[in-house]
Motif scaffolding. Structure first.
Motif, PDB file in Angstrom:
ATOM      1  N   PHE A   1      28.276  18.235  -7.645  1.00 49.30           N
ATOM      2  CA  PHE A   1      27.219  19.168  -7.286  1.00 49.30           C
ATOM      3  C   PHE A   1      25.980  18.894  -8.142  1.00 49.30           C
ATOM      4  O   PHE A   1      26.084  18.534  -9.314  1.00 49.30           O
ATOM      5  N   THR A   2      24.821  19.102  -7.532  1.00 51.61           N
ATOM      6  CA  THR A   2      23.559  18.915  -8.243  1.00 51.61           C
ATOM      7  C   THR A   2      22.614  20.066  -7.921  1.00 51.61           C
ATOM      8  O   THR A   2      22.417  20.391  -6.741  1.00 51.61           O
ATOM      9  N   ILE A   3      22.051  20.650  -8.961  1.00 46.68           N
ATOM     10  CA  ILE A   3      21.072  21.722  -8.779  1.00 46.68           C
ATOM     11  C   ILE A   3      19.678  21.159  -9.051  1.00 46.68           C
ATOM     12  O   ILE A   3      19.466  20.439 -10.020  1.00 46.68           O
TER      13      ILE A   3
ATOM     14  N   THR B   1      11.984  27.817  -4.570  1.00 45.49           N
ATOM     15  CA  THR B   1      13.305  27.489  -4.035  1.00 45.49           C
ATOM     16  C   THR B   1      14.124  26.665  -5.023  1.00 45.49           C
ATOM     17  O   THR B   1      13.600  25.754  -5.669  1.00 45.49           O
ATOM     18  N   VAL B   2      15.387  27.023  -5.106  1.00 44.23           N
ATOM     19  CA  VAL B   2      16.369  26.249  -5.862  1.00 44.23           C
ATOM     20  C   VAL B   2      17.434  25.769  -4.895  1.00 44.23           C
ATOM     21  O   VAL B   2      17.825  26.496  -3.980  1.00 44.23           O
ATOM     22  N   TYR B   3      17.888  24.544  -5.109  1.00 41.44           N
ATOM     23  CA  TYR B   3      18.865  23.930  -4.216  1.00 41.44           C
ATOM     24  C   TYR B   3      20.176  23.655  -4.943  1.00 41.44           C
ATOM     25  O   TYR B   3      20.197  23.368  -6.139  1.00 41.44           O
ATOM     26  N   LEU B   4      21.246  23.727  -4.188  1.00 44.78           N
ATOM     27  CA  LEU B   4      22.550  23.306  -4.677  1.00 44.78           C
ATOM     28  C   LEU B   4      23.070  22.267  -3.697  1.00 44.78           C
ATOM     29  O   LEU B   4      23.478  22.601  -2.592  1.00 44.78           O
ATOM     30  N   GLN B   5      23.008  21.012  -4.109  1.00 41.98           N
ATOM     31  CA  GLN B   5      23.514  19.925  -3.293  1.00 41.98           C
ATOM     32  C   GLN B   5      24.977  19.713  -3.633  1.00 41.98           C
ATOM     33  O   GLN B   5      25.324  19.452  -4.779  1.00 41.98           O
ATOM     34  N   MET B   6      25.819  19.845  -2.616  1.00 42.71           N
ATOM     35  CA  MET B   6      27.258  19.733  -2.820  1.00 42.71           C
ATOM     36  C   MET B   6      27.770  18.522  -2.057  1.00 42.71           C
ATOM     37  O   MET B   6      27.541  18.407  -0.841  1.00 42.71           O
TER      38      MET B   6
END
Length: 126
Positions: free
Chosen positions: A67-69, A77-82
């Motif tokens: 995972f990468t934030i 906006t904040v993202y959570l790449q899973m």
């Protein structure tokens, strides 16, 4: 600050999803943001956090390397790449924020955050 998480859905094991957390105020750039998740029948747990300038991140061991934030303060906006998702990643994912200059490892607990958004459900099938 009001937060809204989105981007959840159904994905097969090994797949990827990107969650978004959108804030209602420009002052969001002064907030550190954390992601938490709650699986059925389990307590909510820390997933990861990002500092207000985006330069510092920290992750739970269970998601580290997968995972990468990231964040785009111009878009609030904040993202959570899973990636490499596993069935055990199935949970309701929520974002939270707090106005602070602190960074990890200080921001890994629920009580570190003042503002919470509604969660988005991620289901990973085997």
């Amino acid at each position: 600050v009001q937060l809204q998480a989105s981007g959840g859905g159904l994905v097969r094991a090994g797949g990827s999803l990107r969650l978004s957390c959108v804030a209602s105020r420009r002052a969001f750039s002064e907030h550190a943001v954390g992601w938490f998740r709650q699986a059925p029948g389990k307590e909510r747990e820390f997933v990861g956090t990002i500092s207000r300038n985006g330069k510092n991140t920290a992750y739970a061991d269970s998601v580290k390397g997968r995972f990468t934030i990231s964040r785009d303060n111009a878009k609030n906006t904040v993202y959570l790449q899973m990636t490499s998702l596993k069935p055990e990643d199935t949970a309701v994912y929520s974002c939270a924020s707090t106005r602070t200059i602190l960074t990890a490892p200080h921001l890994t607990r629920e009580y570190d955050y003042n503002y919470w958004g509604q969660g988005t459900l991620v289901t990973v099938s085997s």
